[in-house]
Design a protein around this motif. Structure first.
Motif, mmCIF file in Angstrom:
data_model
loop_
_atom_site.group_PDB
_atom_site.id
_atom_site.type_symbol
_atom_site.label_atom_id
_atom_site.label_comp_id
_atom_site.label_asym_id
_atom_site.label_seq_id
_atom_site.Cartn_x
_atom_site.Cartn_y
_atom_site.Cartn_z
ATOM 1 N N SER A 1 5.386 -1.830 14.184
ATOM 2 C CA SER A 1 5.568 -1.629 12.746
ATOM 3 C C SER A 1 4.892 -2.734 11.938
ATOM 4 C CB SER A 1 7.057 -1.558 12.404
ATOM 5 O OG SER A 1 7.706 -2.772 12.736
ATOM 6 N N SER A 2 4.972 -3.981 12.441
ATOM 7 C CA SER A 2 4.337 -5.093 11.730
ATOM 8 C C SER A 2 2.822 -4.944 11.727
ATOM 9 C CB SER A 2 4.732 -6.424 12.376
ATOM 10 O OG SER A 2 6.135 -6.610 12.337
ATOM 11 N N VAL A 3 2.259 -4.633 12.907
ATOM 12 C CA VAL A 3 0.807 -4.471 13.010
ATOM 13 C C VAL A 3 0.341 -3.284 12.172
ATOM 14 C CG1 VAL A 3 -1.088 -3.957 14.594
ATOM 15 C CG2 VAL A 3 0.712 -5.530 15.288
ATOM 16 N N LYS A 4 1.111 -2.207 12.157
ATOM 17 C CA LYS A 4 0.737 -1.008 11.401
ATOM 18 C C LYS A 4 0.734 -1.290 9.904
ATOM 19 C CE LYS A 4 1.835 3.872 10.745
ATOM 20 N NZ LYS A 4 0.403 4.245 10.867
ATOM 21 N N GLN A 5 1.717 -2.041 9.427
ATOM 22 C CA GLN A 5 1.761 -2.357 8.006
ATOM 23 C C GLN A 5 0.555 -3.194 7.592
ATOM 24 O OE1 GLN A 5 5.537 -4.190 7.219
ATOM 25 N NE2 GLN A 5 6.703 -2.321 7.575
ATOM 26 N N VAL A 6 0.192 -4.171 8.445
ATOM 27 C CA VAL A 6 -0.967 -5.012 8.136
ATOM 28 C C VAL A 6 -2.249 -4.191 8.173
ATOM 29 C CG1 VAL A 6 -2.351 -6.969 8.923
ATOM 30 C CG2 VAL A 6 0.148 -7.111 8.952
ATOM 31 N N SER A 7 -2.409 -3.349 9.199
ATOM 32 C CA SER A 7 -3.626 -2.547 9.318
ATOM 33 C C SER A 7 -3.730 -1.536 8.185
ATOM 34 C CB SER A 7 -3.663 -1.836 10.676
ATOM 35 O OG SER A 7 -2.600 -0.916 10.802
ATOM 36 N N ASP A 8 -2.599 -0.960 7.771
ATOM 37 C CA ASP A 8 -2.621 -0.019 6.644
ATOM 38 C C ASP A 8 -3.089 -0.716 5.372
ATOM 39 O OD1 ASP A 8 -1.762 2.015 8.235
ATOM 40 O OD2 ASP A 8 0.333 1.942 7.595
ATOM 41 N N THR A 9 -2.679 -1.966 5.208
ATOM 42 C CA THR A 9 -3.092 -2.716 4.025
ATOM 43 C C THR A 9 -4.565 -3.084 4.075
ATOM 44 O OG1 THR A 9 -0.866 -3.645 3.822
ATOM 45 C CG2 THR A 9 -2.620 -4.779 2.642
ATOM 46 N N LEU A 10 -5.035 -3.466 5.274
ATOM 47 C CA LEU A 10 -6.410 -3.938 5.403
ATOM 48 C C LEU A 10 -7.429 -2.806 5.394
ATOM 49 C CD1 LEU A 10 -5.981 -6.716 8.129
ATOM 50 C CD2 LEU A 10 -6.408 -7.060 5.690
ATOM 51 N N PHE A 11 -7.120 -1.703 6.069
ATOM 52 C CA PHE A 11 -8.132 -0.693 6.328
ATOM 53 C C PHE A 11 -7.977 0.597 5.542
ATOM 54 C CE2 PHE A 11 -7.775 -3.050 10.462
ATOM 55 C CZ PHE A 11 -8.956 -3.751 10.307
ATOM 56 N N SER A 12 -6.828 0.831 4.942
ATOM 57 C CA SER A 12 -6.685 2.075 4.193
ATOM 58 C C SER A 12 -7.513 2.009 2.913
ATOM 59 C CB SER A 12 -5.209 2.328 3.838
ATOM 60 O OG SER A 12 -4.735 1.355 2.933
ATOM 61 N N GLU A 13 -7.944 3.204 2.437
ATOM 62 C CA GLU A 13 -8.769 3.248 1.237
ATOM 63 C C GLU A 13 -8.019 2.752 0.010
ATOM 64 O OE1 GLU A 13 -10.242 7.169 0.778
ATOM 65 O OE2 GLU A 13 -11.516 7.096 2.574
ATOM 66 N N SER A 14 -6.711 2.966 -0.009
ATOM 67 C CA SER A 14 -5.906 2.523 -1.149
ATOM 68 C C SER A 14 -5.396 1.106 -0.983
ATOM 69 C CB SER A 14 -4.713 3.466 -1.345
ATOM 70 O OG SER A 14 -3.898 3.476 -0.179
ATOM 71 N N GLY A 15 -5.599 0.522 0.207
ATOM 72 C CA GLY A 15 -5.108 -0.820 0.462
ATOM 73 C C GLY A 15 -5.959 -1.872 -0.233
ATOM 74 N N ASN A 16 -5.364 -2.999 -0.526
ATOM 75 C CA ASN A 16 -6.086 -4.083 -1.177
ATOM 76 C C ASN A 16 -5.451 -5.388 -0.745
ATOM 77 O OD1 ASN A 16 -7.829 -5.479 -2.760
ATOM 78 N ND2 ASN A 16 -7.027 -4.761 -4.718
ATOM 79 N N ALA A 17 -5.842 -5.852 0.449
ATOM 80 C CA ALA A 17 -5.183 -6.998 1.051
ATOM 81 C C ALA A 17 -5.339 -8.237 0.179
ATOM 82 C CB ALA A 17 -5.744 -7.238 2.446
ATOM 83 N N PHE A 18 -6.590 -8.565 -0.158
ATOM 84 C CA PHE A 18 -6.863 -9.711 -1.011
ATOM 85 C C PHE A 18 -7.228 -9.184 -2.395
ATOM 86 C CE2 PHE A 18 -8.372 -12.385 2.850
ATOM 87 C CZ PHE A 18 -7.056 -12.527 3.235
ATOM 88 N N ARG A 19 -6.375 -9.433 -3.371
ATOM 89 C CA ARG A 19 -6.572 -8.838 -4.683
ATOM 90 C C ARG A 19 -7.388 -9.737 -5.601
ATOM 91 N NH1 ARG A 19 -0.463 -6.349 -5.756
ATOM 92 N NH2 ARG A 19 -0.369 -5.174 -3.805
ATOM 93 N N THR A 20 -7.055 -11.024 -5.587
ATOM 94 C CA THR A 20 -7.707 -11.945 -6.512
ATOM 95 C C THR A 20 -7.836 -13.307 -5.844
ATOM 96 O OG1 THR A 20 -6.562 -10.812 -8.329
ATOM 97 C CG2 THR A 20 -7.639 -12.902 -8.848
ATOM 98 N N ALA A 21 -8.946 -13.975 -6.109
ATOM 99 C CA ALA A 21 -9.128 -15.360 -5.661
ATOM 100 C C ALA A 21 -8.550 -16.286 -6.736
ATOM 101 C CB ALA A 21 -10.599 -15.663 -5.420
ATOM 102 N N VAL A 22 -7.770 -17.268 -6.296
ATOM 103 C CA VAL A 22 -7.118 -18.184 -7.229
ATOM 104 C C VAL A 22 -7.232 -19.612 -6.724
ATOM 105 C CG1 VAL A 22 -5.464 -16.496 -8.118
ATOM 106 C CG2 VAL A 22 -4.895 -17.839 -6.085
ATOM 107 N N LEU A 23 -7.041 -20.531 -7.640
ATOM 108 C CA LEU A 23 -6.910 -21.948 -7.297
ATOM 109 C C LEU A 23 -5.426 -22.302 -7.297
ATOM 110 C CD1 LEU A 23 -9.695 -23.878 -9.278
ATOM 111 C CD2 LEU A 23 -9.424 -23.768 -6.803
#
Length: 208
Positions: free
Chosen positions: A99-121
């Motif tokens: 379940s943990s790996v699936k949630q991460v992969s869904d975020t990284l690879f799905s078309e609607s996923g957006n793992a890294f949204r914004t670069a910040v300092l």
């Protein structure tokens, strides 16, 4: 001696990127060639052709991914995937990992996923020391209930390997949002600050 040193450094600058790129590609191809082991012995390309040609594993992996993707996008395939997920969810220990790996992969690879949204300092690891990080979302549920102010979830990558890092929750007001793209920020981190992102003002002026 100064000319010798300049020639040596120039040679390194020319050769090192190519050597490292070739090594990474060789490692990827060699790793994917291991997928050929799933084929019967008589179907092995080395046996059929009589010689070893690297890269057949890449082709086989691509075919498998496309086939599974095509199957999973239709009605029967989706039902089969859901049945498999329910089956794995009944297995102790395995279900937690899956379940943990699936949630991460869904975020990284799905078309609607957006793992890294914004670069910040952000100031890390202490006040007065700044680093580039990535906003991955916002705290929810019980965690959000304990946090008084508005917080964001931030991933602080390590250098030069950004696949390792730290997950922290930072006040949104303490983050400085950057105009640079995620790719530019990753290059900046991997290069340890050597490859600096383009000045957004200069880029904007050049486009006018």
């Amino acid at each position: 001696m100064s000319a010798f040193r300049r020639w040596l450094l120039t040679g390194l600058l020319v050769i090192v990127p190519g050597v490292i790129t070739a090594w990474v590609l060789h490692w990827i191809v060699s790793t994917l060639d291991q997928t050929l082991q799933i084929l019967p012995g008589d179907w092995q390309p080395d046996k059929l052709l009589g010689i070893h040609i690297p890269g057949f594993g890449v082709l086989l992996t691509l075919i498998i991914l496309l086939s599974v993707g095509a199957l999973a996008t239709n009605f029967a395939g989706r039902k089969l995937v859901e049945w498999g997920d329910r089956l794995v969810a009944r297995i102790p220990v395995v279900r937690s990992i899956y379940s943990s790996v699936k949630q991460v992969s869904d975020t990284l690879f799905s078309e609607s996923g957006n793992a890294f949204r914004t670069a910040v300092l952000v100031q890390w690891p202490r006040e007065g020391v700044w680093t580039v990080a990535f906003v991955t979302g916002a705290p929810t549920g019980e965690v959000a209930a304990y946090l008084r102010d508005e917080f964001v979830s931030v991933y602080v990558p390590t250098t030069p390997n950004p696949t390792g890092g730290y997950f922290v929750m930072v006040r949104k007001s303490d983050c400085i949002e950057l105009d640079m793209s995620i790719d530019a920020a990753l290059k900046y981190i991997v290069s340890m600050g050597v490859v600096t992102p383009p000045d957004p003002i200069a880029v904007h002026d050049s486009r006018q």
